[in-house]
Design a protein around this motif. Structure first.
Motif, mmCIF file in Angstrom:
data_model
loop_
_atom_site.group_PDB
_atom_site.id
_atom_site.type_symbol
_atom_site.label_atom_id
_atom_site.label_comp_id
_atom_site.label_asym_id
_atom_site.label_seq_id
_atom_site.Cartn_x
_atom_site.Cartn_y
_atom_site.Cartn_z
ATOM 1 N N VAL A 155 21.143 20.342 6.069
ATOM 2 C CA VAL A 155 21.389 19.271 7.033
ATOM 3 C C VAL A 155 20.357 18.172 6.851
ATOM 4 C CG1 VAL A 155 22.487 20.715 8.797
ATOM 5 C CG2 VAL A 155 19.992 20.447 8.801
ATOM 6 N N THR A 156 20.743 16.948 7.165
ATOM 7 C CA THR A 156 19.791 15.856 7.242
ATOM 8 C C THR A 156 19.176 15.837 8.638
ATOM 9 O OG1 THR A 156 21.425 14.242 8.012
ATOM 10 C CG2 THR A 156 21.194 14.533 5.623
ATOM 11 N N ARG A 157 18.196 14.991 8.830
ATOM 12 C CA ARG A 157 17.556 14.881 10.140
ATOM 13 C C ARG A 157 18.571 14.449 11.200
ATOM 14 N NH1 ARG A 157 12.311 14.003 12.029
ATOM 15 N NH2 ARG A 157 12.182 12.854 14.000
ATOM 16 N N THR A 158 19.406 13.470 10.872
ATOM 17 C CA THR A 158 20.383 12.982 11.844
ATOM 18 C C THR A 158 21.452 14.029 12.119
ATOM 19 O OG1 THR A 158 20.005 10.761 10.946
ATOM 20 C CG2 THR A 158 21.860 11.027 12.445
ATOM 21 N N ASP A 159 21.885 14.739 11.069
ATOM 22 C CA ASP A 159 22.825 15.850 11.267
ATOM 23 C C ASP A 159 22.266 16.850 12.277
ATOM 24 O OD1 ASP A 159 24.737 14.949 9.468
ATOM 25 O OD2 ASP A 159 23.903 16.090 7.791
ATOM 26 N N ALA A 160 21.006 17.236 12.059
ATOM 27 C CA ALA A 160 20.380 18.249 12.913
ATOM 28 C C ALA A 160 20.324 17.770 14.361
ATOM 29 C CB ALA A 160 18.972 18.563 12.405
ATOM 30 N N GLN A 161 19.972 16.507 14.561
ATOM 31 C CA GLN A 161 19.879 15.997 15.927
ATOM 32 C C GLN A 161 21.253 15.920 16.594
ATOM 33 O OE1 GLN A 161 17.605 12.360 14.976
ATOM 34 N NE2 GLN A 161 15.994 13.147 16.324
ATOM 35 N N ALA A 162 22.274 15.502 15.856
ATOM 36 C CA ALA A 162 23.618 15.424 16.432
ATOM 37 C C ALA A 162 24.145 16.807 16.776
ATOM 38 C CB ALA A 162 24.560 14.725 15.448
ATOM 39 N N TRP A 172 22.002 28.460 23.399
ATOM 40 C CA TRP A 172 22.538 27.168 22.959
ATOM 41 C C TRP A 172 21.601 26.033 23.360
ATOM 42 C CZ3 TRP A 172 26.052 26.090 19.468
ATOM 43 C CH2 TRP A 172 27.033 27.034 19.153
ATOM 44 N N CYS A 173 21.104 26.053 24.585
ATOM 45 C CA CYS A 173 20.186 25.000 25.026
ATOM 46 C C CYS A 173 18.889 25.016 24.222
ATOM 47 C CB CYS A 173 19.878 25.157 26.514
ATOM 48 S SG CYS A 173 21.122 24.471 27.611
ATOM 49 N N GLY A 174 18.382 26.210 23.948
ATOM 50 C CA GLY A 174 17.119 26.315 23.241
ATOM 51 C C GLY A 174 17.183 25.768 21.831
ATOM 52 N N ILE A 175 18.159 26.220 21.051
ATOM 53 C CA ILE A 175 18.268 25.736 19.670
ATOM 54 C C ILE A 175 18.641 24.266 19.666
ATOM 55 C CG2 ILE A 175 20.691 26.414 19.418
ATOM 56 C CD1 ILE A 175 17.914 26.460 16.713
ATOM 57 N N GLY A 176 19.453 23.838 20.657
ATOM 58 C CA GLY A 176 19.832 22.433 20.728
ATOM 59 C C GLY A 176 18.648 21.533 21.026
ATOM 60 N N ALA A 177 17.814 21.952 21.971
ATOM 61 C CA ALA A 177 16.628 21.165 22.294
ATOM 62 C C ALA A 177 15.691 21.082 21.100
ATOM 63 C CB ALA A 177 15.917 21.783 23.499
ATOM 64 N N GLY A 178 15.544 22.190 20.370
ATOM 65 C CA GLY A 178 14.693 22.178 19.188
ATOM 66 C C GLY A 178 15.201 21.231 18.119
ATOM 67 N N LEU A 179 16.504 21.284 17.838
ATOM 68 C CA LEU A 179 17.081 20.408 16.819
ATOM 69 C C LEU A 179 17.007 18.942 17.227
ATOM 70 C CD1 LEU A 179 20.247 22.482 15.823
ATOM 71 C CD2 LEU A 179 18.232 22.050 14.403
ATOM 72 N N SER A 180 17.194 18.668 18.508
ATOM 73 C CA SER A 180 17.188 17.282 18.971
ATOM 74 C C SER A 180 15.781 16.690 18.986
ATOM 75 C CB SER A 180 17.794 17.193 20.380
ATOM 76 O OG SER A 180 19.124 17.654 20.389
ATOM 77 N N ALA A 181 14.811 17.457 19.486
ATOM 78 C CA ALA A 181 13.460 16.935 19.649
ATOM 79 C C ALA A 181 12.585 17.118 18.420
ATOM 80 C CB ALA A 181 12.789 17.603 20.855
ATOM 81 N N GLY A 182 12.797 18.186 17.668
ATOM 82 C CA GLY A 182 11.971 18.454 16.493
ATOM 83 C C GLY A 182 12.786 18.825 15.276
ATOM 84 N N PRO A 183 13.657 17.923 14.813
ATOM 85 C CA PRO A 183 14.537 18.279 13.682
ATOM 86 C C PRO A 183 13.780 18.593 12.396
ATOM 87 C CG PRO A 183 14.611 15.918 14.117
ATOM 88 C CD PRO A 183 13.865 16.538 15.256
ATOM 89 N N GLY A 184 12.597 17.993 12.234
ATOM 90 C CA GLY A 184 11.840 18.264 11.021
ATOM 91 C C GLY A 184 11.482 19.731 10.869
#
Length: 301
Positions: free
Chosen positions: A209-216, A187-199
């Motif tokens: 998902v949009t960029r903001t969706d992915a980060q949230a 959970w932490c790994g995929i979360g960190a990836g989505l938050s820091a590198g959503p592109g």
């Protein structure tokens, strides 16, 4: 004499005596239960709104989104965590609630950062309907107030004097630790990836998902992983009571939204199968943890 006094304070057999009111550590600051209760109420109201609109097929979100699934999952996480937040008020020490309150701070500050960094994607900036514009403005305002309150509560909490924590009353069984380490890291790994590198990492989400969706979604994933790894670090089920209420609640709420919006998810992909495993892991961890804790009843003061 000092050693004898210390030994008298240690619970016999790993369970506190009925006359002992303290478990050691830091006393719970008064602001923490108040913050948790306020966030719980807000989570119930906003989470229910996001889930109901998502299940009805409407994309109701404070920012522009690609569909109803992402805001529905955010709402489901908010609904699922509420019972655990209400339970914070029954705790006596900070050590009993930090596995839930610290992830709560991650969510509040993380979602606030995502909303501010993506301010140009907010409904208020993009000119959505009046209801969505007002919702997005209220979303940012409430997150800002709650995020600031969380920082103040944590500062005041850690300013309180700490006593030595007593022995663990319900230690985790050895077989559960590799499972929790893997689940929390995932959970932490995929979360960190989505938050820091959503592109890049957004491509691994099995729906659009949009960029903001992915980060949230990434913020929530980091918070869930933090809670699981925090429970592993505590190594005491008695210190995770509120979190053990939140985990199965979040898992069930996520499963309901994913089940109703199943057509939006690419279940045959690797990320789709991983999602099933990770949500199932949350449910299993919560239910098994509560079952194990029931074998170590602790008297309440």
């Amino acid at each position: 004499m000092g050693e004898a006094s210390d030994a008298a304070d240690v619970p016999v057999g790993g369970v506190e005596s009925a006359g002992t009111a303290e478990i050691g550590g830091r006393d719970l600051a008064p602001g923490v239960p108040v913050l948790a209760s306020v966030v719980a109420v807000v989570s119930l109201l906003v989470g229910a709104l996001l889930v109901v609109t998502s299940l009805a097929g409407y994309a109701f979100s404070p920012w522009q989104t690609s569909g109803p699934l992402s805001p529905g999952l955010i709402g489901a996480a908010m609904l699922g965590v509420a019972p655990g937040l209400f339970a914070v008020g029954r705790a006596r020490a900070w050590e009993e609630v930090r596995t839930l309150v610290l992830p709560l701070a991650v969510v509040l500050l993380g979602l606030l950062a995502v909303s501010l960094l993506g301010a140009d994607k907010l409904q208020a900036a993009r000119g959505g309907s009046l209801v969505l514009v007002l919702f997005s403005l209220g979303w940012v305002a409430v997150l800002g107030l709650l995020g600031l309150s969380a920082v103040v509560c944590l500062v005041r909490q850690y300013a309180r004097p700490a006593r030595p924590v007593r022995v663990r009353t319900a230690p985790l069984p050895g077989w559960s630790k590799p499972f929790l380490a893997l689940l929390g890291s995932a959970w932490c790994g995929i979360g960190a990836g989505l938050s820091a590198g959503p592109g890049f990492w957004a491509a691994f989400v099995p729906w659009d998902v949009t960029r903001t969706d992915a980060q949230a979604l990434g913020v929530w994933a980091v918070a869930l992983g933090t809670g699981v790894l925090g429970a592993l670090a505590e190594d005491d089920l008695a210190r995770t009571r509120p979190a053990l209420l939140a985990l199965p609640g979040v898992a069930v709420a996520l499963a309901v939204v994913l089940g109703v919006r199943a057509a939006d998810v690419d279940w045959a992909s690797g990320p789709g199968l991983s999602l099933i495993t990770m949500v199932g892991g949350l449910l299993l961890a919560g239910l098994v943890g509560r079952r194990l804790l029931s074998r170590h009843p602790l008297p309440r003061p």
